[in-house]
Motif scaffolding. Sequence first.
Motif, PDB file in Angstrom:
ATOM      1  N   GLN A 135       0.819  -1.209   0.000  1.00  0.00           N
ATOM      2  CA  GLN A 135       0.000   0.000   0.000  1.00  0.00           C
ATOM      3  C   GLN A 135       0.853   1.259   0.000  1.00  0.00           C
ATOM      4  O   GLN A 135       0.339   2.355  -0.254  1.00  0.00           O
ATOM      5  CB  GLN A 135      -0.928   0.020   1.235  1.00  0.00           C
ATOM      6  N   GLY A 136       2.124   1.124   0.269  1.00  0.00           N
ATOM      7  CA  GLY A 136       3.020   2.280   0.302  1.00  0.00           C
ATOM      8  C   GLY A 136       3.169   2.830   1.711  1.00  0.00           C
ATOM      9  O   GLY A 136       2.217   2.840   2.490  1.00  0.00           O
ATOM     10  N   THR A 137       4.363   3.278   2.022  1.00  0.00           N
ATOM     11  CA  THR A 137       4.631   3.901   3.311  1.00  0.00           C
ATOM     12  C   THR A 137       5.488   5.142   3.083  1.00  0.00           C
ATOM     13  O   THR A 137       6.448   5.110   2.312  1.00  0.00           O
ATOM     14  CB  THR A 137       5.309   2.912   4.280  1.00  0.00           C
ATOM     15  N   GLN A 138       5.122   6.224   3.740  1.00  0.00           N
ATOM     16  CA  GLN A 138       5.810   7.496   3.526  1.00  0.00           C
ATOM     17  C   GLN A 138       7.102   7.546   4.321  1.00  0.00           C
ATOM     18  O   GLN A 138       7.122   7.239   5.520  1.00  0.00           O
ATOM     19  CB  GLN A 138       4.913   8.667   3.949  1.00  0.00           C
ATOM     20  N   VAL A 139       8.155   7.927   3.646  1.00  0.00           N
ATOM     21  CA  VAL A 139       9.435   8.209   4.293  1.00  0.00           C
ATOM     22  C   VAL A 139       9.768   9.669   4.023  1.00  0.00           C
ATOM     23  O   VAL A 139       9.824  10.095   2.868  1.00  0.00           O
ATOM     24  CB  VAL A 139      10.554   7.295   3.751  1.00  0.00           C
ATOM     25  N   THR A 140       9.955  10.427   5.090  1.00  0.00           N
ATOM     26  CA  THR A 140      10.279  11.844   4.965  1.00  0.00           C
ATOM     27  C   THR A 140      11.585  12.119   5.705  1.00  0.00           C
ATOM     28  O   THR A 140      11.700  11.793   6.888  1.00  0.00           O
ATOM     29  CB  THR A 140       9.165  12.726   5.545  1.00  0.00           C
ATOM     30  N   VAL A 141      12.542  12.689   4.994  1.00  0.00           N
ATOM     31  CA  VAL A 141      13.853  12.993   5.574  1.00  0.00           C
ATOM     32  C   VAL A 141      14.003  14.510   5.613  1.00  0.00           C
ATOM     33  O   VAL A 141      13.994  15.169   4.571  1.00  0.00           O
ATOM     34  CB  VAL A 141      14.979  12.356   4.762  1.00  0.00           C
ATOM     35  N   SER A 142      14.139  15.031   6.820  1.00  0.00           N
ATOM     36  CA  SER A 142      14.265  16.479   6.975  1.00  0.00           C
ATOM     37  C   SER A 142      15.742  16.884   6.985  1.00  0.00           C
ATOM     38  O   SER A 142      16.598  16.140   7.460  1.00  0.00           O
ATOM     39  CB  SER A 142      13.599  16.932   8.264  1.00  0.00           C
ATOM     40  N   SER A 143      16.003  18.072   6.470  1.00  0.00           N
ATOM     41  CA  SER A 143      17.394  18.549   6.394  1.00  0.00           C
ATOM     42  C   SER A 143      17.798  19.276   7.658  1.00  0.00           C
ATOM     43  O   SER A 143      16.988  19.579   8.506  1.00  0.00           O
ATOM     44  CB  SER A 143      17.577  19.450   5.186  1.00  0.00           C
TER      45      SER A 143
END
Length: 115
Positions: free
Chosen positions: A107-115
């Motif tokens: 189903q997809g999983t969100q990966v968010t990488v902040s700077s």
Amino acid sequence: QVQLVESGGGLVQAGGSLKLSCAASGSTFRINHMAWYHQAPGKQRELVAIISSGGSTNYVDSVKGRFTVSRDTTKNTVYLQMNSLKPEDTAVYYCNMMVNLVNYWGQGTQVTVSS
């Protein structure tokens, strides 16, 4: 019918790590390859890593040395260990398996990488 359920996404700072998991359930008689794709906003879905039925692995150049794909065949589960994450790794990550010669997607999983 086969279902793929993903887990492990989230928000992390640059340089951090995340581990994604994807478990297959249902009529999983024969699993060929297991793979991870990602899709960033406005971009096409792209293959990130793949592990064949024989255990060989391949990676897109942008993640080589940082990501590791592995599997547990007893649990019909594929993993993606992501280290040294960069903001450009931000995307929805999808697992993909060829099961009984049919292609299935998580189903997809969100990966968010902040700077």
